[in-house]
Design a protein around this motif. Structure first.
Motif, PDB file in Angstrom:
ATOM      1  N   ALA A   1       5.443  44.736  66.798  1.00 23.87           N
ATOM      2  CA  ALA A   1       4.980  44.061  68.010  1.00 23.87           C
ATOM      3  C   ALA A   1       4.287  45.063  68.938  1.00 23.87           C
ATOM      4  O   ALA A   1       4.496  46.268  68.852  1.00 23.87           O
ATOM      5  N   VAL A   2       3.466  44.534  69.834  1.00 25.42           N
ATOM      6  CA  VAL A   2       2.742  45.342  70.809  1.00 25.42           C
ATOM      7  C   VAL A   2       3.532  45.356  72.122  1.00 25.42           C
ATOM      8  O   VAL A   2       4.079  44.332  72.527  1.00 25.42           O
ATOM      9  N   ASP A   3       3.579  46.515  72.773  1.00 27.92           N
ATOM     10  CA  ASP A   3       4.234  46.646  74.087  1.00 27.92           C
ATOM     11  C   ASP A   3       5.683  46.173  74.087  1.00 27.92           C
ATOM     12  O   ASP A   3       6.103  45.397  74.949  1.00 27.92           O
ATOM     13  N   VAL A   4       6.448  46.662  73.131  1.00 28.05           N
ATOM     14  CA  VAL A   4       7.862  46.308  73.048  1.00 28.05           C
ATOM     15  C   VAL A   4       8.597  46.908  74.245  1.00 28.05           C
ATOM     16  O   VAL A   4       8.362  48.044  74.635  1.00 28.05           O
ATOM     17  N   GLN A   5       9.482  46.110  74.823  1.00 23.65           N
ATOM     18  CA  GLN A   5      10.301  46.518  75.959  1.00 23.65           C
ATOM     19  C   GLN A   5      11.772  46.293  75.604  1.00 23.65           C
ATOM     20  O   GLN A   5      12.069  45.627  74.599  1.00 23.65           O
ATOM     21  N   PRO A   6      12.691  46.818  76.395  1.00 28.20           N
ATOM     22  CA  PRO A   6      14.117  46.617  76.078  1.00 28.20           C
ATOM     23  C   PRO A   6      14.522  45.145  75.993  1.00 28.20           C
ATOM     24  O   PRO A   6      15.471  44.804  75.286  1.00 28.20           O
ATOM     25  N   ASN A   7      13.803  44.262  76.683  1.00 25.49           N
ATOM     26  CA  ASN A   7      14.127  42.832  76.664  1.00 25.49           C
ATOM     27  C   ASN A   7      13.251  42.048  75.684  1.00 25.49           C
ATOM     28  O   ASN A   7      13.188  40.824  75.754  1.00 25.49           O
ATOM     29  N   SER A   8      12.593  42.730  74.762  1.00 24.23           N
ATOM     30  CA  SER A   8      11.763  42.063  73.754  1.00 24.23           C
ATOM     31  C   SER A   8      12.631  41.378  72.712  1.00 24.23           C
ATOM     32  O   SER A   8      13.655  41.907  72.285  1.00 24.23           O
ATOM     33  N   ARG A   9      12.201  40.188  72.320  1.00 24.98           N
ATOM     34  CA  ARG A   9      12.829  39.448  71.231  1.00 24.98           C
ATOM     35  C   ARG A   9      11.741  38.688  70.486  1.00 24.98           C
ATOM     36  O   ARG A   9      10.659  38.458  71.007  1.00 24.98           O
ATOM     37  N   LEU A  10      12.045  38.309  69.255  1.00 25.60           N
ATOM     38  CA  LEU A  10      11.182  37.395  68.512  1.00 25.60           C
ATOM     39  C   LEU A  10      11.708  35.995  68.799  1.00 25.60           C
ATOM     40  O   LEU A  10      12.897  35.712  68.588  1.00 25.60           O
ATOM     41  N   SER A  11      10.840  35.134  69.307  1.00 25.27           N
ATOM     42  CA  SER A  11      11.301  33.813  69.732  1.00 25.27           C
ATOM     43  C   SER A  11      11.805  32.958  68.572  1.00 25.27           C
ATOM     44  O   SER A  11      12.579  32.020  68.792  1.00 25.27           O
ATOM     45  N   CYS A  12      11.419  33.300  67.343  1.00 25.12           N
ATOM     46  CA  CYS A  12      11.922  32.554  66.184  1.00 25.12           C
ATOM     47  C   CYS A  12      13.393  32.849  65.928  1.00 25.12           C
ATOM     48  O   CYS A  12      14.053  32.103  65.199  1.00 25.12           O
ATOM     49  N   GLN A  13      13.911  33.894  66.530  1.00 23.93           N
ATOM     50  CA  GLN A  13      15.300  34.283  66.310  1.00 23.93           C
ATOM     51  C   GLN A  13      16.223  33.888  67.459  1.00 23.93           C
ATOM     52  O   GLN A  13      17.404  34.190  67.444  1.00 23.93           O
ATOM     53  N   ILE A  14      15.674  33.205  68.464  1.00 23.18           N
ATOM     54  CA  ILE A  14      16.495  32.747  69.586  1.00 23.18           C
ATOM     55  C   ILE A  14      16.793  31.264  69.389  1.00 23.18           C
ATOM     56  O   ILE A  14      15.916  30.414  69.544  1.00 23.18           O
ATOM     57  N   LYS A  15      18.025  30.968  68.995  1.00 21.41           N
ATOM     58  CA  LYS A  15      18.455  29.582  68.798  1.00 21.41           C
ATOM     59  C   LYS A  15      18.780  28.948  70.139  1.00 21.41           C
ATOM     60  O   LYS A  15      19.450  29.540  70.978  1.00 21.41           O
ATOM     61  N   VAL A  16      18.314  27.737  70.325  1.00 20.48           N
ATOM     62  CA  VAL A  16      18.564  26.990  71.552  1.00 20.48           C
ATOM     63  C   VAL A  16      19.997  26.444  71.510  1.00 20.48           C
ATOM     64  O   VAL A  16      20.393  25.812  70.531  1.00 20.48           O
ATOM     65  N   THR A  17      20.742  26.741  72.577  1.00 19.89           N
ATOM     66  CA  THR A  17      22.106  26.234  72.741  1.00 19.89           C
ATOM     67  C   THR A  17      22.266  25.788  74.192  1.00 19.89           C
ATOM     68  O   THR A  17      21.480  26.212  75.053  1.00 19.89           O
ATOM     69  N   PRO A  18      23.271  24.979  74.480  1.00 20.00           N
ATOM     70  CA  PRO A  18      23.499  24.587  75.872  1.00 20.00           C
ATOM     71  C   PRO A  18      23.688  25.790  76.807  1.00 20.00           C
ATOM     72  O   PRO A  18      23.347  25.720  77.981  1.00 20.00           O
ATOM     73  N   ALA A  19      24.188  26.907  76.289  1.00 20.67           N
ATOM     74  CA  ALA A  19      24.386  28.112  77.109  1.00 20.67           C
ATOM     75  C   ALA A  19      23.064  28.704  77.582  1.00 20.67           C
ATOM     76  O   ALA A  19      23.041  29.508  78.513  1.00 20.67           O
TER      77      ALA A  19
END
Length: 106
Positions: free
Chosen positions: A75-93
């Motif tokens: 990825a370009v310009d990776v930061q400490p809070n970088s994530r791949l959105s395909c790996q973030i599962k949507v939950t009520p939390a």
């Protein structure tokens, strides 16, 4: 439904009602959020769905897996809070989650 807030690089805010169990990437693509290319379709095999998780949400979202960390190397310009959105599962939390799309993808 869980509310997601995805902010495009130009500042346009997308408020999305997302089904639990889906991913942030799937919802971004479904809602035509610019900058989320998702070339691999969510297989964690590219870095074209890179996002920055808002600092208030980093603990709730959690840390990337080892495989995701390896892909973030592309990825370009990776930061400490970088994530791949395909790996973030949507939950009520994650109701109200805020992520920002970088200027460009890898």
């Amino acid at each position: 439904m869980t509310k997601l807030n995805i902010i495009a690089f130009d500042g346009t805010r997308f408020e999305i009602d997302a089904a639990d169990g889906s991913t942030v990437m799937e919802n971004a693509v479904r809602n035509s959020v610019p900058g989320i290319e998702a070339e691999c379709g969510g297989a964690c095999a590219c870095a074209t769905c890179h996002v920055y998780v808002d600092e208030a949400w980093t603990d709730a979202v959690g840390a990337p897996s080892a495989m995701e960390e390896d892909m973030l190397d592309f990825a370009v310009d990776v930061q400490p809070n970088s994530r791949l959105s395909c790996q973030i599962k949507v939950t009520p939390a994650l109701d109200g989650l805020v992520v920002k799309v970088p200027e460009r993808q890898g």
